[in-house]
Design an enzyme around this catalytic site. Structure first.
Site, PDB file in Angstrom:
ATOM      1  N   CYS A   8      -5.117  13.275  13.040  1.00  0.00           N
ATOM      2  CA  CYS A   8      -5.325  11.848  12.732  1.00  0.00           C
ATOM      3  C   CYS A   8      -5.373  11.097  14.053  1.00  0.00           C
ATOM      4  O   CYS A   8      -4.820  11.554  15.052  1.00  0.00           O
ATOM      5  CB  CYS A   8      -4.155  11.393  11.871  1.00  0.00           C
ATOM      6  SG  CYS A   8      -3.963   9.618  11.772  1.00  0.00           S
TER       7      CYS A   8
ATOM      8  N   LYS B 151       0.835  -1.211   0.000  1.00  0.00           N
ATOM      9  CA  LYS B 151       0.000   0.000   0.000  1.00  0.00           C
ATOM     10  C   LYS B 151       0.865   1.255   0.000  1.00  0.00           C
ATOM     11  O   LYS B 151       0.659   2.183  -0.789  1.00  0.00           O
ATOM     12  CB  LYS B 151      -0.914   0.029   1.226  1.00  0.00           C
ATOM     13  CG  LYS B 151      -1.598   1.390   1.445  1.00  0.00           C
ATOM     14  CD  LYS B 151      -2.467   1.406   2.680  1.00  0.00           C
ATOM     15  CE  LYS B 151      -1.754   1.606   3.959  1.00  0.00           C
ATOM     16  NZ  LYS B 151      -1.447   3.001   4.297  1.00  0.00           N
ATOM     17  N   ASN B 152       1.853   1.299   0.884  1.00  0.00           N
ATOM     18  CA  ASN B 152       2.631   2.526   1.062  1.00  0.00           C
ATOM     19  C   ASN B 152       3.678   2.747  -0.023  1.00  0.00           C
ATOM     20  O   ASN B 152       4.367   3.760  -0.020  1.00  0.00           O
ATOM     21  CB  ASN B 152       3.261   2.555   2.461  1.00  0.00           C
ATOM     22  CG  ASN B 152       2.187   2.748   3.510  1.00  0.00           C
ATOM     23  OD1 ASN B 152       1.049   3.113   3.199  1.00  0.00           O
ATOM     24  ND2 ASN B 152       2.527   2.491   4.760  1.00  0.00           N
TER      25      ASN B 152
ATOM     26  N   ASP C 235       4.449   0.679  12.217  1.00  0.00           N
ATOM     27  CA  ASP C 235       3.252   0.020  11.681  1.00  0.00           C
ATOM     28  C   ASP C 235       3.134  -1.437  12.119  1.00  0.00           C
ATOM     29  O   ASP C 235       2.162  -2.105  11.770  1.00  0.00           O
ATOM     30  CB  ASP C 235       3.237   0.104  10.146  1.00  0.00           C
ATOM     31  CG  ASP C 235       3.102   1.539   9.649  1.00  0.00           C
ATOM     32  OD1 ASP C 235       3.339   1.775   8.461  1.00  0.00           O
ATOM     33  OD2 ASP C 235       2.771   2.413  10.477  1.00  0.00           O
TER      34      ASP C 235
ATOM     35  N   ARG D 268       0.499  14.774  13.039  1.00  0.00           N
ATOM     36  CA  ARG D 268       1.013  14.506  11.681  1.00  0.00           C
ATOM     37  C   ARG D 268       1.031  15.752  10.787  1.00  0.00           C
ATOM     38  O   ARG D 268       0.374  15.785   9.739  1.00  0.00           O
ATOM     39  CB  ARG D 268       0.234  13.376  11.027  1.00  0.00           C
ATOM     40  CG  ARG D 268       0.290  12.085  11.830  1.00  0.00           C
ATOM     41  CD  ARG D 268      -0.428  10.939  11.178  1.00  0.00           C
ATOM     42  NE  ARG D 268       0.289  10.405  10.032  1.00  0.00           N
ATOM     43  CZ  ARG D 268      -0.163   9.372   9.294  1.00  0.00           C
ATOM     44  NH1 ARG D 268      -1.328   8.837   9.595  1.00  0.00           N
ATOM     45  NH2 ARG D 268       0.532   8.917   8.280  1.00  0.00           N
TER      46      ARG D 268
ATOM     47  N   ARG E 279      -8.793  -0.429   4.588  1.00  0.00           N
ATOM     48  CA  ARG E 279      -7.962   0.601   3.955  1.00  0.00           C
ATOM     49  C   ARG E 279      -6.604   0.046   3.572  1.00  0.00           C
ATOM     50  O   ARG E 279      -5.986   0.504   2.621  1.00  0.00           O
ATOM     51  CB  ARG E 279      -7.756   1.774   4.912  1.00  0.00           C
ATOM     52  CG  ARG E 279      -9.029   2.520   5.266  1.00  0.00           C
ATOM     53  CD  ARG E 279      -8.691   3.750   6.043  1.00  0.00           C
ATOM     54  NE  ARG E 279      -7.678   4.512   5.330  1.00  0.00           N
ATOM     55  CZ  ARG E 279      -7.164   5.639   5.810  1.00  0.00           C
ATOM     56  NH1 ARG E 279      -7.543   6.078   6.993  1.00  0.00           N
ATOM     57  NH2 ARG E 279      -6.257   6.297   5.127  1.00  0.00           N
TER      58      ARG E 279
END
Ligand code: EPZ
Length: 420
Positions: A115, A22-23, A303, A120, A395
């Site tokens: 967030c 994803k990133n 993460d 952030r 997501r």
């Protein structure tokens, strides 16, 4: 709205394939704006965040087709605004800022407010663009950036920001002259973006290190590229195998991207071997407490913090986890406590006293990685666990419950009408 129901106690066995990252996908899709042509990306993860990015690029005038293989034609962009309604759902939308200014001389992007995991800010993104000569104004919740043509500059980042480095890297590719980014982020996703940009014709040195040098060019060419696997999805399955005392081959992952995670799992007592383009994780015996401090890459990834907290909650002994990247990334703690975990949080430090088992309960997901940790906790809890608000999970994880079920987990998705 969906929830996920897990019946704990199953040992995971078999093999699982890891999806694209994803990133890496999110900035790479944005890089298509830099070319005046038709880019084709393969191994794109089928996720809500990727769909959101596709919608944003379409809103700018790009033609976006496909899913696993995505074609983006950015010849004629008709707009340069990333609106609040999209940015509020996904802060990574800010990644259109650099490419839009670099290619179109103008961008208007909604500021991505607060967030769940932290403030952030994007000050480093803006500082770098300003150093390259962009005129930056903030008004009505939007940042506006303008520049006839960006000019190369020396940019020293206060923090090694991942999307900040990616935004500036993309912008610098079409700037006039040489840009040096110091204290750049070294994440594999940054390196992968640089690989794509070089394929497009960019001149980049040092990606993956703290000092990246970019010599600007006048134009970039469209390309075809397959995206690297998701190291965080792979790490999540590695923890799932270890905590269920399972035997799982995590396929299509890149072991070299998982060194910090592998080291901590081995310290906890899991056996990890490289095999067939992946990693086999076996854990037969008791798991031991491990201390973790999250760090920018190649340190231990933030993460993976929530997932490792589940391991610590059932390991022998006391673990200390220190979260150094985000100031509010313990939203999962109270939910794990509802399942009987013993966790004491003091600022950025959490002390976890391992217990023989957790108990099934109804818990609420609050952000992407927190939701993954609640699913993992359900795998090792006595009885049934219901995880609500799994839109957070969707997501960033592709069909997590189906992949877990294919390894023997008793897990299912249930659609619930109305609010949760
Ligand atoms: C990226 O977020 C990832 N997102 C995050 O993954 C990940 O947690 C994070 O990097 C850290 O590894 C994407 O790649 C889309 P940062 P990013 O800028 O770029 C401060 C997930 O679960 N900072 O590296 O937003 C910031 O507040 C997500 O997949 C500034 O102060 O993170 C934080 O404390 C969650 N000013 C630290 O730097 C800035 O201008 C690192 O943030 C930028 C950042």
């Amino acid at each position: 709205m969906d929830k996920i129901v897990i019946e704990g106690g199953q040992r995971l066995q078999g093999e699982v394939r890891i999806s694209g990252a994803k990133n890496a996908a999110l900035p790479i899709l944005c890089s298509s704006i830099l070319t005046g042509g038709r880019c084709v990306f393969h191994n794109v993860p089928v996720l809500n965040d990727v769909r959101t990015m596709g919608r944003l690029l379409a809103r700018l005038g790009a033609e976006v087709e496909g899913e696993r293989s995505l074609t983006i034609s950015a010849q004629k962009l008709t707009d340069f605004v990333a609106p609040y309604d999209l940015v509020k759902t996904m802060r990574a939308s800010v990644l259109v800022l650099g490419p839009l200014v670099a290619r179109h001389g103008r961008a208007r992007v909604s500021l991505p407010g607060g967030c769940a995991i932290g403030a952030r800010p994007i000050d480093q993104h803006l500082m770098g663009l300003e150093a390259m000569g962009a005129e930056i104004t903030l008004s009505h919740g939007y940042v506006e950036a303008r520049a006839k043509r960006l000019v190369g500059a020396r940019i020293v980042c206060d923090v090694p920001t991942v999307t900040g480095t990616e935004n500036l890297l993309m912008a610098a590719c079409l700037a006039k002259g040489l840009t040096v980014i110091e204290n750049a982020a070294r994440e594999p996703e940054v390196e992968e973006l640089a690989r794509v940009l070089v394929k497009m014709g960019a001149r980049i040195q040092g990606a993956g290190t703290a000092i990246v040098t970019i010599e600007g060019v006048d134009e970039l060419q469209p390309i075809e590229h397959a995206i690297i696997p998701d190291r965080i999805e792979a790490g999540t399955f590695m923890v799932a195998a270890a905590i269920t005392r399972g035997d799982v081959l995590v396929r299509d992952c890149l072991p070299e991207h998982l060194d910090a995670v592998t080291a901590k799992l081995r310290a906890a007592g899991a056996e990890i071997t490289a095999e067939d383009g992946g990693l086999r994780v076996r854990a037969a015996g008791p798991l031991h407490a491990v201390d973790i401090t999250t760090q920018p890459y190649p340190g231990f990834p933030t993460d993976m913090q929530a997932q490792f907290m589940v391991l610590a909650a059932i390991a022998d002994g006391q673990s200390v986890i220190t979260e150094t990247i985000f100031e509010n990334r313990y939203m999962h703690v109270q939910e794990l406590a509802r399942m009987g975990a013993e966790i004491h949080v003091d600022g950025r430090t959490s002390i976890i006293r391992g217990r023989p088992a957790l108990e099934g309960a109804t818990v609420m997901a609050t952000d992407l990685r927190a939701s993954a940790s609640l699913i993992l906790a359900g795998l090792v809890a006595a009885g049934e666990t219901e995880v609500l608000r799994v839109y957070h999970l969707d997501r960033g994880y592709e069909k997590l419950e189906r992949k877990l079920a294919s390894l023997g987990a008793r897990v299912r998705r249930v659609h619930v009408a109305g609010e949760q």
